[in-house]
Motif scaffolding. Structure first.
Motif, PDB file in Angstrom:
ATOM      1  N   ASP A  19       1.024 -41.922 -12.389  1.00 37.94           N
ATOM      2  CA  ASP A  19       1.132 -40.767 -13.275  1.00 37.94           C
ATOM      3  C   ASP A  19       2.571 -40.238 -13.350  1.00 37.94           C
ATOM      4  OD1 ASP A  19       0.435 -37.915 -11.248  1.00 37.94           O
ATOM      5  OD2 ASP A  19       0.626 -39.974 -10.544  1.00 37.94           O
ATOM      6  N   ILE A  21       6.359 -40.505 -14.330  1.00 38.37           N
ATOM      7  CA  ILE A  21       7.174 -41.289 -15.251  1.00 38.37           C
ATOM      8  C   ILE A  21       8.366 -41.923 -14.528  1.00 38.37           C
ATOM      9  CG2 ILE A  21       8.538 -39.285 -16.055  1.00 38.37           C
ATOM     10  CD1 ILE A  21       8.533 -40.643 -18.838  1.00 38.37           C
ATOM     11  N   ILE A  22       8.871 -41.227 -13.507  1.00 41.74           N
ATOM     12  CA  ILE A  22       9.989 -41.767 -12.724  1.00 41.74           C
ATOM     13  C   ILE A  22       9.537 -43.008 -11.965  1.00 41.74           C
ATOM     14  CG2 ILE A  22      11.503 -41.274 -10.757  1.00 41.74           C
ATOM     15  CD1 ILE A  22      10.522 -38.292 -12.560  1.00 41.74           C
ATOM     16  N   ASP A  23       8.386 -42.885 -11.325  1.00 40.53           N
ATOM     17  CA  ASP A  23       7.884 -44.016 -10.535  1.00 40.53           C
ATOM     18  C   ASP A  23       7.465 -45.183 -11.415  1.00 40.53           C
ATOM     19  OD1 ASP A  23       6.391 -42.017  -7.851  1.00 40.53           O
ATOM     20  OD2 ASP A  23       8.446 -42.675  -8.247  1.00 40.53           O
ATOM     21  N   CYS A  92      -2.466 -41.277  -5.271  1.00 42.68           N
ATOM     22  CA  CYS A  92      -2.714 -39.898  -5.723  1.00 42.68           C
ATOM     23  C   CYS A  92      -2.458 -39.754  -7.201  1.00 42.68           C
ATOM     24  CB  CYS A  92      -1.762 -38.917  -5.018  1.00 42.68           C
ATOM     25  SG  CYS A  92      -2.258 -38.523  -3.368  1.00 42.68           S
TER      26      CYS A  92
END
Lengths: 199, 154
Positions: A19, A21-23, A92
């Motif tokens: 969830d 966006i960075i990851d 998560c």
């Protein structure tokens, strides 16, 4: 003259679910450095949709070049002609968690053999154990590193070799190089032995 | 300024950021993922981090301003911010988030407000320093040079 199933030029396709966006950007880049084809989605629900596990035939027909016969059953890990070879998901997430997603995949007749890897920023031993017991192949603590992504290749190669006909040579010469790149000679011998037993 | 001087300034600046704990090894990992085919990777990821963080900090400010404070929601936001700051190597922001989560556990509004202030401060510091770093990079590239990678172990 190539045979019907030509795995030499087939890229592995990884579905990444997160969830953040960075990851997503990070995992996409890490996977692409390993020359994997990558699809990213931002939720477990979208992942299930992509995998064809939700009752959504409209999405299955988006690519008109595929079989768009609405009575044709969803082909599980085929979507837009792109097979999914591995799923990597955050634990998560709002909505359905990575653990829920893992369970749904393992409960699916069509998808249960796709390796699933879980990522989490929290190092919780019970969580890790539950995921591994539920069938996750790896559990990465975030931030995910290149060395973690390098661990995916054996799972992908094993998946590909199990798709071959029992009579085919499990490791053909074009596959030898990728295995040698990540295994030491003694582990390579052990790995070859292990794969020879899989018929 | 000639390229060599710019590159030395850059290396000194980034070395200081590591030394002072603003950045950790994860930032180096990001730099290693940047190459000719993805020349703006670090700036792109960090820009996403800035946007995402500002949204989260706004949400946190509003959440702590409510009549009935929802600590579960606040914890979720801080967890997200902790994750993204960890992913880009913004160590001091990450640490401030860890402290914040402890205050959430204690359900102490005053302490949470203090923690939020702390996180905002660390975020602004990180943002200022990273923007300065990127400006130095731009100057190097404009002068025809390559961006040097700091060897942390030298």
């Amino acid at each position: 003259m190539s045979s019907g199933i030509d795995n030499e030029t087939t890229q592995f396709h990884v579905l990444a679910v997160d969830d953040s966006i960075i990851d997503r950007k990070l995992i996409e880049r890490l996977l692409k450095t390993s020359s994997y084809q990558v699809t990213t989605v931002d939720s477990g629900v979208k992942a299930l949709e992509f995998l064809g596990l939700l009752e959504d035939h409209e999405n299955a027909d988006i690519n008109k070049n595929t079989n768009s016969n609405p009575t044709f059953p969803p082909t599980g890990n085929f979507h837009h002609e792109m097979e999914v070879n591995l799923i990597i998901t955050d634990y998560c997430m709002p909505g359905i968690t990575g653990y829920d997603l893992l369970r749904k995949i393992k409960e699916s007749r069509l998808l249960k053999d796709i390796p699933v890897v879980i990522m989490s920023s929290e190092n919780v031993p019970t969580r890790i154990n539950n995921c591994l017991q539920q069938g996750a192949h790896e559990f990465f603590i975030k931030p995910v590193q290149q060395s973690d992504v390098n661990k995916l290749r054996p799972h992908l190669l094993r998946g590909k070799s199990m798709e071959n006909q029992p009579n085919n040579i499990i490791i053909n010469s074009s596959k030898r190089k990728p295995i040698e790149e990540c295994l030491s000679p003694s582990r390579l011998r052990a790995k070859l032995k292990e794969l020879e037993l899989v018929q | 300024m000639e390229v060599g001087q710019l590159q030395r300034s850059f290396l000194e600046y980034i070395a200081a950021l590591f030394r002072e704990g603003f950045l950790d090894g994860q930032f180096s990992q990001l730099q290693l993922l940047q190459d000719e085919s993805n020349p703006d990777f670090v700036v792109e990821v960090v820009s996403l981090f800035f946007e995402d963080s500002e949204r989260l900090l706004n949400d946190l400010t509003k959440a702590l301003d409510q009549q009935n404070v929802d600590f579960i929601k606040i914890d979720a936001h801080v967890h997200q911010l902790k994750g993204s700051s960890s992913s880009i190597g913004a160590q001091r922001v990450k640490n401030a988030c860890i402290t914040f989560r402890n205050c959430c556990d204690e359900r102490n509004i005053e302490a949470c407000l203090r923690c939020l202030q702390e996180v905002k401060q660390e975020y602004l510091l990180a943002k200022t320093k990273l923007e300065a770093l990127f400006r130095l990079e731009q100057q190097i590239v404009a002068a025809g040079g390559a961006i040097p990678i700091l060897d942390e172990f030298s």
